[in-house]
Design an enzyme around this catalytic site. Structure first.
Site, PDB file in Angstrom:
ATOM      1  N   SER A 182     103.836 124.128  42.259  1.00 24.73           N
ATOM      2  CA  SER A 182     102.609 124.909  42.053  1.00 24.73           C
ATOM      3  C   SER A 182     102.975 126.319  41.595  1.00 24.73           C
ATOM      4  CB  SER A 182     101.845 124.974  43.378  1.00 24.73           C
ATOM      5  OG  SER A 182     100.754 125.851  43.278  1.00 24.73           O
ATOM      6  N   TYR A 190     101.419 126.973  52.343  1.00 17.80           N
ATOM      7  CA  TYR A 190     101.346 126.163  51.110  1.00 17.80           C
ATOM      8  C   TYR A 190     102.289 126.745  50.051  1.00 17.80           C
ATOM      9  CZ  TYR A 190      99.042 123.546  47.280  1.00 17.80           C
ATOM     10  OH  TYR A 190      98.765 122.727  46.208  1.00 17.80           O
TER      11      TYR A 190
HETATM   12  P1  NAD Z   1      93.686 115.941  46.128  1.00 15.91           P
HETATM   13  O1  NAD Z   1      93.366 116.509  47.467  1.00 15.91           O
HETATM   14  O2  NAD Z   1      92.566 115.541  45.233  1.00 15.91           O
HETATM   15  O3  NAD Z   1      94.630 114.674  46.317  1.00 15.91           O
HETATM   16  C1  NAD Z   1      95.618 114.593  47.304  1.00 15.91           C
HETATM   17  C2  NAD Z   1      95.665 113.146  47.781  1.00 15.91           C
HETATM   18  O4  NAD Z   1      96.743 113.040  48.716  1.00 15.91           O
HETATM   19  C3  NAD Z   1      94.382 112.719  48.528  1.00 15.91           C
HETATM   20  O5  NAD Z   1      93.875 111.530  47.950  1.00 15.91           O
HETATM   21  C4  NAD Z   1      94.841 112.500  49.962  1.00 15.91           C
HETATM   22  O6  NAD Z   1      94.173 111.430  50.624  1.00 15.91           O
HETATM   23  C5  NAD Z   1      96.316 112.176  49.754  1.00 15.91           C
HETATM   24  N1  NAD Z   1      97.085 112.432  50.980  1.00 15.91           N
HETATM   25  C6  NAD Z   1      97.027 113.532  51.768  1.00 15.91           C
HETATM   26  N2  NAD Z   1      97.854 113.387  52.818  1.00 15.91           N
HETATM   27  C7  NAD Z   1      98.439 112.171  52.681  1.00 15.91           C
HETATM   28  C8  NAD Z   1      99.380 111.453  53.450  1.00 15.91           C
HETATM   29  N3  NAD Z   1      99.908 111.962  54.581  1.00 15.91           N
HETATM   30  N4  NAD Z   1      99.765 110.237  53.037  1.00 15.91           N
HETATM   31  C9  NAD Z   1      99.247 109.693  51.899  1.00 15.91           C
HETATM   32  N5  NAD Z   1      98.348 110.323  51.129  1.00 15.91           N
HETATM   33  C10 NAD Z   1      97.948 111.555  51.507  1.00 15.91           C
HETATM   34  O7  NAD Z   1      94.654 116.990  45.433  1.00 15.91           O
HETATM   35  P2  NAD Z   1      94.948 117.250  43.890  1.00 15.91           P
HETATM   36  O8  NAD Z   1      94.212 118.487  43.495  1.00 15.91           O
HETATM   37  O9  NAD Z   1      94.773 116.030  43.077  1.00 15.91           O
HETATM   38  O10 NAD Z   1      96.483 117.643  43.976  1.00 15.91           O
HETATM   39  C11 NAD Z   1      97.533 116.712  43.770  1.00 15.91           C
HETATM   40  C12 NAD Z   1      98.855 117.453  43.888  1.00 15.91           C
HETATM   41  O11 NAD Z   1      98.887 118.525  42.966  1.00 15.91           O
HETATM   42  C13 NAD Z   1      99.085 118.072  45.266  1.00 15.91           C
HETATM   43  O12 NAD Z   1     100.458 118.001  45.575  1.00 15.91           O
HETATM   44  C14 NAD Z   1      98.669 119.500  45.074  1.00 15.91           C
HETATM   45  O13 NAD Z   1      99.293 120.330  46.017  1.00 15.91           O
HETATM   46  C15 NAD Z   1      99.161 119.733  43.663  1.00 15.91           C
HETATM   47  N6  NAD Z   1      98.530 120.833  42.949  1.00 15.91           N
HETATM   48  C16 NAD Z   1      97.193 120.800  42.651  1.00 15.91           C
HETATM   49  C17 NAD Z   1      96.637 121.849  41.918  1.00 15.91           C
HETATM   50  C18 NAD Z   1      95.165 121.838  41.546  1.00 15.91           C
HETATM   51  O14 NAD Z   1      94.722 122.769  40.881  1.00 15.91           O
HETATM   52  N7  NAD Z   1      94.399 120.825  41.933  1.00 15.91           N
HETATM   53  C19 NAD Z   1      97.440 122.935  41.531  1.00 15.91           C
HETATM   54  C20 NAD Z   1      98.788 122.935  41.867  1.00 15.91           C
HETATM   55  C21 NAD Z   1      99.326 121.868  42.551  1.00 15.91           C
END
Ligand code: NAD
Length: 282
Positions: free
Chosen positions: A165, A178
């Site tokens: 990130s 985070y």
């Molecule tokens: P999201 O919350 O939509 O998806 C995360 C998924 O992980 C969820 O479906 C959740 O059920 C699953 N999850 C959580 N804990 C779990 C566990 N213990 N075991 C199995 N599954 C589990 O998030 P997102 O926005 O799609 O983000 C995906 C990745 O990208 C993450 O690592 C997030 O930190 C990273 N990220 C997102 C952004 C953004 O702008 N959305 C920016 C930087 C990084």
């Protein structure tokens, strides 16, 4: 979904964790569109199943599996099932991750008198909340890598992609756990790339910048469509002056995944951020 260039992932089995979520369901779909058989892993099996069904409805190959990325036994079970259903894993996307409110301060700065207020300050951050965030992001990347990289040993085109990130480069205010956990993912990406460098498994990461999704829309825009103060700050610090579109992550993902495109790239973290991480703010 429009794929930005042709990548042939036929004969590959891809495992995507967090595939019940916003970004990783999209990654799963893009990888399936390139010909791979895709295993969508998530704790939330209903969402993962829905996304797998959507992919299958397009004539592509996908299956959903319930796992907890922190529970090695559940991942081992899924691996056995995936091996039987789709074959042995070639590509792993470690997408499960996220923050927790108990690891988040109310305000950006500590100001005199804050200790007497009913707010989350640095001083009363809950170590359990911090532990949750570190575990989910860091161990939630390490443990699935332990389980699925066993399948990849001895293959010439195996690839692991981790999701870091912007806050890994410079921490964002309010979210120390985070930010630290994502910094650990960037660091681990380098470590694992070196560790596996004699095996044929490449390990790289993407660092998404700021993307508007359904979940954060309310944080970023007021009901009348005008930007919130946080949005103004983000855009002021993004030289390209806009948020990313989720699909703008796909090119980097496929480029890093596919050996013909990135065969000599190992241990990198690519920012996809409109220049945010390059800009000092001046
Ligand atoms: P999201 O919350 O939509 O998806 C995360 C998924 O992980 C969820 O479906 C959740 O059920 C699953 N999850 C959580 N804990 C779990 C566990 N213990 N075991 C199995 N599954 C589990 O998030 P997102 O926005 O799609 O983000 C995906 C990745 O990208 C993450 O690592 C997030 O930190 C990273 N990220 C997102 C952004 C953004 O702008 N959305 C920016 C930087 C990084």
């Amino acid at each position: 979904m429009k794929i930005p260039f042709d990548i042939d992932l036929n004969n590959n089995v891809a495992v995507v964790t967090g595939a019940g979520g916003v970004l990783c369901s999209m990654f799963a779909k893009a990888i399936a569109q390139c010909g791979a058989k895709v295993a969508l892993l998530d704790r939330n099996i209903e969402n993962a199943q829905q996304y797998a069904d959507d992919i299958v409805a397009e004539g592509l190959i996908a299956k959903a599996y319930k796992v907890d990325v922190l529970d090695k036994a559940s991942l081992e079970q899924a691996r056995v099932q995936i091996n039987a259903d789709l074959g042995s894993c070639d590509l792993l996307i470690n997408g499960a991750g996220g923050n927790h409110p108990r690891a988040t301060t109310t305000n950006e700065y500590y100001l005199e008198g804050d200790l007497d207020k009913d707010i989350a300050t640095f001083f009363n951050l809950d170590p359990k909340g911090v532990e949750f965030v570190f575990n989910l992001n860091f161990l939630g990347t390490l443990i699935p890598s332990q389980v699925f990289a066993v399948d990849m040993l001895g293959k010439e085109d195996a690839s692991i992609i981790n999701i870091s990130s912007m806050n890994a480069y410079t921490p964002l205010t309010k979210i120390p756990a985070y930010s630290g956990a994502k910094a650990a993912i960037s660091n681990f990406t380098q470590w694992l790339a070196v560790h596996f460098s004699k095996t044929g498994i490449r390990v790289n990461a993407m660092a998404p910048g700021f993307f508007v999704t359904k979940q954060n829309h309310q944080l970023l825009y007021n009901d009348d469509g005008t930007p919130t103060p946080r949005t103004a700050k983000i855009l002021d610090n993004t030289p390209m002056g806009r948020f990313g579109e989720e699909e703008e992550l796909i090119g980097t993902l496929l480029f890093l995944l596919a050996k013909p495109a990135s065969s000599f790239i190992n241990g990198v973290v690519i920012p996809v951020d409109g220049g945010f991480s390059a800009y000092s703010g001046v």
